[in-house]
Design a protein around this motif. Structure first.
Motif, short mmCIF file in Angstrom:
data_model
loop_
_atom_site.label_atom_id
_atom_site.label_comp_id
_atom_site.label_asym_id
_atom_site.label_seq_id
_atom_site.Cartn_x
_atom_site.Cartn_y
_atom_site.Cartn_z
N MET A 58 19.17 16.59 -20.01
CA MET A 58 18.08 16.56 -20.51
C MET A 58 17.65 17.61 -21.21
SD MET A 58 15.03 14.82 -19.74
CE MET A 58 15.76 13.51 -18.77
N ALA A 59 17.86 18.81 -21.05
CA ALA A 59 17.59 20.11 -21.79
C ALA A 59 18.00 20.13 -23.21
CB ALA A 59 18.03 21.42 -20.89
N GLU A 60 19.28 19.50 -23.28
CA GLU A 60 20.04 19.51 -24.64
C GLU A 60 19.47 18.25 -25.46
OE1 GLU A 60 24.43 19.30 -26.43
OE2 GLU A 60 24.22 19.63 -24.34
N HIS A 61 19.32 17.23 -25.15
CA HIS A 61 19.27 15.92 -25.81
C HIS A 61 17.59 15.46 -25.83
CE1 HIS A 61 23.13 15.71 -26.52
NE2 HIS A 61 23.49 15.94 -25.27
N PHE A 62 16.81 15.79 -24.79
CA PHE A 62 15.60 15.35 -24.32
C PHE A 62 14.49 16.44 -24.57
CE2 PHE A 62 18.50 12.30 -22.84
CZ PHE A 62 17.94 11.17 -23.59
N PRO A 63 14.36 17.43 -25.60
CA PRO A 63 13.57 18.52 -25.51
C PRO A 63 11.98 18.16 -25.06
CG PRO A 63 13.92 17.98 -27.76
CD PRO A 63 14.74 17.27 -26.75
N ASP A 64 11.33 17.25 -25.57
CA ASP A 64 9.86 16.96 -25.06
C ASP A 64 9.85 16.67 -23.54
OD1 ASP A 64 9.63 17.16 -27.69
OD2 ASP A 64 9.25 15.07 -28.28
N GLU A 65 10.76 15.92 -23.08
CA GLU A 65 10.54 15.59 -21.69
C GLU A 65 11.00 16.76 -20.89
OE1 GLU A 65 11.92 13.66 -23.99
OE2 GLU A 65 10.48 11.87 -24.18
N TRP A 66 11.89 17.45 -21.27
CA TRP A 66 12.57 18.81 -20.65
C TRP A 66 11.29 19.83 -20.55
CZ3 TRP A 66 15.82 20.77 -17.38
CH2 TRP A 66 15.80 22.06 -17.36
N ALA A 67 10.51 19.70 -21.56
CA ALA A 67 9.34 20.58 -21.54
C ALA A 67 8.22 20.49 -20.65
CB ALA A 67 8.65 20.96 -22.88
N LYS A 68 8.11 18.92 -20.50
CA LYS A 68 7.09 18.62 -19.69
C LYS A 68 7.61 18.70 -18.03
CE LYS A 68 5.04 14.92 -22.23
NZ LYS A 68 4.83 13.52 -22.63
N LEU A 69 8.88 18.41 -17.82
CA LEU A 69 9.48 18.80 -16.53
C LEU A 69 9.30 20.22 -15.96
CD1 LEU A 69 11.31 17.67 -13.97
CD2 LEU A 69 13.26 18.32 -15.49
N LEU A 70 9.35 21.19 -16.87
CA LEU A 70 9.35 22.40 -16.82
C LEU A 70 7.89 22.90 -16.34
CD1 LEU A 70 11.57 24.15 -19.35
CD2 LEU A 70 12.16 23.77 -16.80
N SER A 71 6.95 22.12 -17.02
CA SER A 71 5.45 22.73 -16.91
C SER A 71 4.74 21.52 -15.99
CB SER A 71 4.68 22.44 -18.38
OG SER A 71 4.72 21.04 -18.82
#
Length: 248
Positions: A58-71
């Protein structure tokens, strides 16, 4: 995975951890329109199950969704690793080996488990589509040495899960788990009717009928095969491979 921009909420779906029961009512607020609820082809990872992408990918290939998961506020459901392994075996035999639920025996589980264990022992960098349900639970929760998913619930604690979702979204989730691994109480009858039933009744209708039969008490929760009990020969592998999950 379900991501709701409206509610700033992310549900991380760990395979074989009551995900279907939670995802179905949350689809109404899914800002991805079901993107992470399918099997499909990814240009770099190949054919994958988008519902079960581990955090590293997720962190490597889906940066937009990864950022949402973190926030966003996030949650996941976890399960006893041995019970989850058995449930993953049922899923594999049904989805990729073509077995009817009633045709799966402890002997079938034992034979197929040996094959799965041999594959997992090769330590592939990424589990392929047919083995994705055997990923460690921590692969969906931790990244770079820290826990990313904030709220964890045991699968047995559905009332707490239902209350959390209600507070976060206002959506009411039923406490009855769907997609459980079950077995028919009357096996001799099932063996007799299996082929005409499969030929005449569409798959979607069979799933609906099975849910009604579970509610009527005609199915029981599937029991662990002997090999997965404490004295079984696969127990050592499960305890070792899923050590972090047991600790979790």
């Amino acid at each position: 995975m379900i991501i709701s921009d409206t509610h700033r909420l992310a549900f991380v779906h760990i395979p074989k951890c009551a995900g279907v029961s939670i995802k179905e009512p949350l689809r109404a607020v899914d800002s991805t329109d079901g993107y992470f609820s399918r099997i499909g082809d990814h240009p770099e990872m190949g054919r994958i199950h988008f519902a079960h992408i581990v955090l590293r990918d997720m962190a490597e290939h889906f940066p937009d969704e990864w950022a949402k998961l973190l926030s966003y506020q996030s949650f996941a459901v976890v399960r006893d690793p041995a019970e989850r392994f058995v449930s993953a075996m049922f899923q594999r035999l049904r989805e990729f080996k073509g077995y009817a639920q009633s045709a799966i025996t402890p002997e079938t589980i034992e034979q197929e488990s040996a094959e799965v264990i041999r594959y997992l022992e090769t330590c592939p960098e990424r589990l392929n589509l047919e083995h994705v349900h055997f990923n460690r639970q921590t692969a969906y929760l931790n990244f770079d040495g820290r826990q990313v998913v904030q709220n964890l619930f045991a699968i047995e604690d559905m009332p707490a899960i239902v209350a959390f979702i209600s507070r976060a979204t206002g959506i009411e989730v039923a406490e009855e788990r769907k997609n459980r691994s079950t077995e028919f109480r009357f096996r001799s009858m099932t063996r007799l009717l299996r082929r005409p039933y499969a030929a005449l009744v569409p798959y979607a209708a069979r799933n609906r009928l099975r849910s009604r039969m579970i509610n009527a008490g005609l199915y029981a929760d599937a029991k662990r095969p002997a090999m997965l009990r404490p004295d079984g020969r696969a127990e050592g592998f499960i305890r070792s491979y899923y050590a972090e999950d047991f600790a979790l």
